[in-house]
Design a protein around this motif. Sequence first.
Motif, PDB file in Angstrom:
ATOM      1  N   ALA A  79       0.807  -1.032  -0.102  1.00 18.42           N
ATOM      2  CA  ALA A  79      -0.016  -0.059  -0.070  1.00 18.42           C
ATOM      3  C   ALA A  79       0.846   1.221  -0.019  1.00 18.42           C
ATOM      4  CB  ALA A  79      -0.898   0.072   1.256  1.00 18.42           C
ATOM      5  N   GLY A  80       0.399   2.062  -0.790  1.00 25.02           N
ATOM      6  CA  GLY A  80       1.121   3.625  -0.897  1.00 25.02           C
ATOM      7  C   GLY A  80       2.689   3.418  -0.900  1.00 25.02           C
ATOM      8  N   GLY A  81       3.377   3.862  -0.155  1.00 26.68           N
ATOM      9  CA  GLY A  81       4.777   3.961  -0.135  1.00 26.68           C
ATOM     10  C   GLY A  81       5.624   2.970   0.562  1.00 26.68           C
ATOM     11  N   ASN A  82       4.705   1.877   0.875  1.00 28.97           N
ATOM     12  CA  ASN A  82       5.193   0.791   1.435  1.00 28.97           C
ATOM     13  C   ASN A  82       6.477   0.007   0.618  1.00 28.97           C
ATOM     14  OD1 ASN A  82       3.673   1.430   3.556  1.00 28.97           O
ATOM     15  ND2 ASN A  82       2.476  -0.835   3.484  1.00 28.97           N
ATOM     16  N   GLY A  83       6.145  -0.089  -0.605  1.00 28.56           N
ATOM     17  CA  GLY A  83       7.004  -0.732  -1.463  1.00 28.56           C
ATOM     18  C   GLY A  83       8.226   0.253  -1.629  1.00 28.56           C
ATOM     19  N   GLU A  84       8.384   1.440  -1.375  1.00 31.81           N
ATOM     20  CA  GLU A  84       9.608   2.379  -1.507  1.00 31.81           C
ATOM     21  C   GLU A  84      10.653   2.115  -0.350  1.00 31.81           C
ATOM     22  OE1 GLU A  84       8.270   6.477  -2.246  1.00 31.81           O
ATOM     23  OE2 GLU A  84       6.467   5.760  -2.836  1.00 31.81           O
ATOM     24  N   LEU A  85       9.958   1.534   0.626  1.00 31.15           N
ATOM     25  CA  LEU A  85      10.819   1.170   1.839  1.00 31.15           C
ATOM     26  C   LEU A  85      11.086  -0.413   1.920  1.00 31.15           C
ATOM     27  CD1 LEU A  85       8.748   2.985   4.757  1.00 31.15           C
ATOM     28  CD2 LEU A  85      11.057   3.765   3.514  1.00 31.15           C
ATOM     29  N   VAL A  86      10.415  -1.128   1.600  1.00 32.98           N
ATOM     30  CA  VAL A  86      10.502  -2.576   1.749  1.00 32.98           C
ATOM     31  C   VAL A  86      10.526  -3.288   0.257  1.00 32.98           C
ATOM     32  CG1 VAL A  86       9.657  -4.696   2.825  1.00 32.98           C
ATOM     33  CG2 VAL A  86       9.435  -2.601   3.902  1.00 32.98           C
ATOM     34  N   ASP A  87      11.660  -4.086   0.122  1.00 34.90           N
ATOM     35  CA  ASP A  87      11.593  -5.084  -1.000  1.00 34.90           C
ATOM     36  C   ASP A  87      12.407  -6.328  -0.772  1.00 34.90           C
ATOM     37  OD1 ASP A  87      14.438  -4.561  -0.934  1.00 34.90           O
ATOM     38  OD2 ASP A  87      14.379  -2.676  -2.500  1.00 34.90           O
ATOM     39  N   GLU A  88      12.818  -7.158  -1.722  1.00 35.84           N
ATOM     40  CA  GLU A  88      13.345  -8.357  -1.333  1.00 35.84           C
ATOM     41  C   GLU A  88      14.616  -8.386  -0.675  1.00 35.84           C
ATOM     42  OE1 GLU A  88      14.900  -6.878  -5.405  1.00 35.84           O
ATOM     43  OE2 GLU A  88      13.117  -7.070  -4.468  1.00 35.84           O
ATOM     44  N   THR A  89      15.328  -7.047  -0.601  1.00 34.92           N
ATOM     45  CA  THR A  89      16.630  -7.166   0.213  1.00 34.92           C
ATOM     46  C   THR A  89      16.322  -6.788   1.734  1.00 34.92           C
ATOM     47  OG1 THR A  89      16.683  -4.477  -0.009  1.00 34.92           O
ATOM     48  CG2 THR A  89      17.681  -5.629  -1.824  1.00 34.92           C
ATOM     49  N   ASN A  90      15.159  -6.483   1.991  1.00 34.23           N
ATOM     50  CA  ASN A  90      14.827  -6.284   3.670  1.00 34.23           C
ATOM     51  C   ASN A  90      13.558  -6.833   3.959  1.00 34.23           C
ATOM     52  OD1 ASN A  90      13.521  -4.172   2.333  1.00 34.23           O
ATOM     53  ND2 ASN A  90      13.665  -2.962   4.320  1.00 34.23           N
ATOM     54  N   GLY A  91      12.976  -7.470   3.159  1.00 33.88           N
ATOM     55  CA  GLY A  91      11.713  -8.346   3.704  1.00 33.88           C
ATOM     56  C   GLY A  91      10.834  -8.481   2.393  1.00 33.88           C
ATOM     57  N   GLU A  92       9.441  -8.511   2.639  1.00 29.83           N
ATOM     58  CA  GLU A  92       8.630  -8.862   1.550  1.00 29.83           C
ATOM     59  C   GLU A  92       7.347  -7.918   1.574  1.00 29.83           C
ATOM     60  OE1 GLU A  92       7.450 -12.533   0.513  1.00 29.83           O
ATOM     61  OE2 GLU A  92       9.467 -13.548   1.124  1.00 29.83           O
ATOM     62  N   CYS A  93       6.882  -7.547   0.294  1.00 21.41           N
ATOM     63  CA  CYS A  93       5.662  -6.811   0.172  1.00 21.41           C
ATOM     64  C   CYS A  93       4.495  -7.896  -0.365  1.00 21.41           C
ATOM     65  CB  CYS A  93       5.385  -5.865  -0.957  1.00 21.41           C
ATOM     66  SG  CYS A  93       6.418  -4.041  -0.158  1.00 21.41           S
ATOM     67  N   VAL A  94       3.308  -7.945   0.230  1.00 27.44           N
ATOM     68  CA  VAL A  94       2.226  -8.763  -0.450  1.00 27.44           C
ATOM     69  C   VAL A  94       1.053  -7.944  -0.527  1.00 27.44           C
ATOM     70  CG1 VAL A  94       3.115 -10.576   1.311  1.00 27.44           C
ATOM     71  CG2 VAL A  94       1.433  -9.027   2.207  1.00 27.44           C
ATOM     72  N   PRO A  95       0.094  -8.449  -1.316  1.00 28.61           N
ATOM     73  CA  PRO A  95      -0.990  -7.663  -1.658  1.00 28.61           C
ATOM     74  C   PRO A  95      -1.839  -7.194  -0.475  1.00 28.61           C
ATOM     75  CG  PRO A  95      -0.953  -9.709  -2.852  1.00 28.61           C
ATOM     76  CD  PRO A  95      -0.032  -9.999  -1.797  1.00 28.61           C
ATOM     77  N   THR A  96      -2.643  -6.251  -0.633  1.00 32.78           N
ATOM     78  CA  THR A  96      -3.387  -5.825   0.701  1.00 32.78           C
ATOM     79  C   THR A  96      -4.573  -6.962   0.743  1.00 32.78           C
ATOM     80  OG1 THR A  96      -4.915  -4.354  -1.002  1.00 32.78           O
ATOM     81  CG2 THR A  96      -2.827  -3.459   0.308  1.00 32.78           C
ATOM     82  N   GLY A  97      -5.126  -6.898   1.883  1.00 33.59           N
ATOM     83  CA  GLY A  97      -6.418  -7.710   2.326  1.00 33.59           C
ATOM     84  C   GLY A  97      -6.452  -8.969   2.240  1.00 33.59           C
ATOM     85  N   ASP A  98      -5.045  -9.816   2.267  1.00 33.80           N
ATOM     86  CA  ASP A  98      -4.717 -10.987   1.761  1.00 33.80           C
ATOM     87  C   ASP A  98      -4.053 -11.687   2.927  1.00 33.80           C
ATOM     88  OD1 ASP A  98      -4.179 -13.666   0.944  1.00 33.80           O
ATOM     89  OD2 ASP A  98      -3.658 -12.755  -1.444  1.00 33.80           O
ATOM     90  N   PRO A  99      -4.901 -12.229   3.964  1.00 34.42           N
ATOM     91  CA  PRO A  99      -3.991 -12.756   5.180  1.00 34.42           C
ATOM     92  C   PRO A  99      -3.449 -14.016   4.582  1.00 34.42           C
ATOM     93  CG  PRO A  99      -6.533 -13.235   5.093  1.00 34.42           C
ATOM     94  CD  PRO A  99      -6.316 -12.157   4.098  1.00 34.42           C
ATOM     95  N   GLU A 100      -3.752 -14.963   3.688  1.00 34.73           N
ATOM     96  CA  GLU A 100      -3.070 -16.068   3.304  1.00 34.73           C
ATOM     97  C   GLU A 100      -1.519 -15.848   2.934  1.00 34.73           C
ATOM     98  OE1 GLU A 100      -3.214 -20.164   0.447  1.00 34.73           O
ATOM     99  OE2 GLU A 100      -5.100 -18.798   1.102  1.00 34.73           O
ATOM    100  N   ALA A 146       0.707 -14.625   5.635  1.00 38.76           N
ATOM    101  CA  ALA A 146       1.007 -15.869   6.507  1.00 38.76           C
ATOM    102  C   ALA A 146       2.160 -16.320   5.826  1.00 38.76           C
ATOM    103  CB  ALA A 146      -0.160 -16.643   6.633  1.00 38.76           C
ATOM    104  N   LYS A 147       2.055 -16.823   4.500  1.00 39.57           N
ATOM    105  CA  LYS A 147       3.075 -17.354   3.665  1.00 39.57           C
ATOM    106  C   LYS A 147       4.412 -16.635   3.867  1.00 39.57           C
ATOM    107  CE  LYS A 147      -0.016 -19.884   0.694  1.00 39.57           C
ATOM    108  NZ  LYS A 147      -0.523 -20.234  -0.737  1.00 39.57           N
ATOM    109  N   SER A 148       4.306 -15.259   3.551  1.00 40.38           N
ATOM    110  CA  SER A 148       5.368 -14.615   3.769  1.00 40.38           C
ATOM    111  C   SER A 148       6.178 -14.708   5.121  1.00 40.38           C
ATOM    112  CB  SER A 148       5.224 -13.323   3.220  1.00 40.38           C
ATOM    113  OG  SER A 148       5.353 -13.087   1.751  1.00 40.38           O
TER     114      SER A 148
END
Length: 387
Positions: A305-326, A329-331
């Motif tokens: 959501a929004g600027g989250n992807g400007e802070l987090v990518d594969e180098t320091n974590g993961e971004c997942v789709p909004t509204g998707d608990p599964e 959870a997998k990440s």
Amino acid sequence: MALKIRIAYLIDTISSDKAGTEKQLLNIIERLDRDVFEITLVCLHESPWMLRNRLPCEVLSLGYRGFLKPGFPAVMWRYLRVLNSRRFDVVQTFFEDSIFVGFLGKVLSQNKHSLIVSRRDLGLGSDEPGYHWIYKSIMPLIFGFIDGIATNAMAIKTNLIEQEKASPEKIQVIGNGIDVPVFSRNIPSIIQQYQSVIWLGIVANLKPVKRIDIFLRALAYIKDNGSGERVRAVVLGEGRLRPELVQLASDLGIAEQVHFAGALDNVNDYLHCIDIAVLCSDKEGLSNAILEYMACGLPVVVTGAGGNGELVDETNGECVPTGDPEALAKSLVKLIEAPQLRNKLGANSLEKVRQNFTWGKIIPQWESYYRSLVPKQVPGSDLIGEG
């Protein structure tokens, strides 16, 4: 001697030094070079917090109670008197009500000043006051009069251009600032009680747009798929949804694994102890919570959501789709099962903050931006600009 650049920050009120926008603004005020900038905080109304605390600059209050209230003309009269007497070079507004007052001041004042509108998020979702549709309807008109739009994320800049038809040339992107905290040796009692588990943590107000329910449903998914026994979670924040969320945790069968710690003066005591940080909002600007996670050296799993992807990518974590608990959870399971990966991603988070978001990096950008808005004919602007 050159005159200082006079800046007025126009904001509804300061209700806390912990809330995102207010916290950033107070830090900017404290850190701007006082040999160059003269600062006044103009609040539409005073809050109880303001009456209890000393602020880092002169404060003026306009006694505002709403633009549809009978006293609104008197508020504007007071604001115009302030503009005409203080002769500000720059006025920067925060939040919709202040944008409206600042716009009218720009149009009606005899004092010619640069007006900056701050846009720091993509909306409040269902928490947004109903009357704010009025502001949205007149925003294109306001954008035609202002001199700049300051935002903290490229995602917001894109939205302003595509959805609100703002001129790209007027938009300045300056990220949020943060201090890298000293490592805390204060281990919260609940962490001490369960030191052998993997701790997940989320820092957020308990309101709809933050989607704590998605976090809880992801925890239930993790439990149902065999990893739940060695995972616990802490929710750091308070809000009107707390009773509903506590009940949801019970309904999902994870009440014993989730700890609602409430609002805290210092979340770093917890952040220095947890293993993975989470944010699952539907809307965000540039999240202070994510920056706090990163400054504490944590791997981060967030929604895109929004600027989250400007802070987090594969180098320091993961971004997942909004509204998707599964998907969330997998990440999380991926990181729960990989301690070395967690350490690597957490170190990268901290390095990103040091390279891009410390106040030593952010304040010079604000100072340069303010200088660019001061006409060359303003006494002292040439000299100040050489710094």
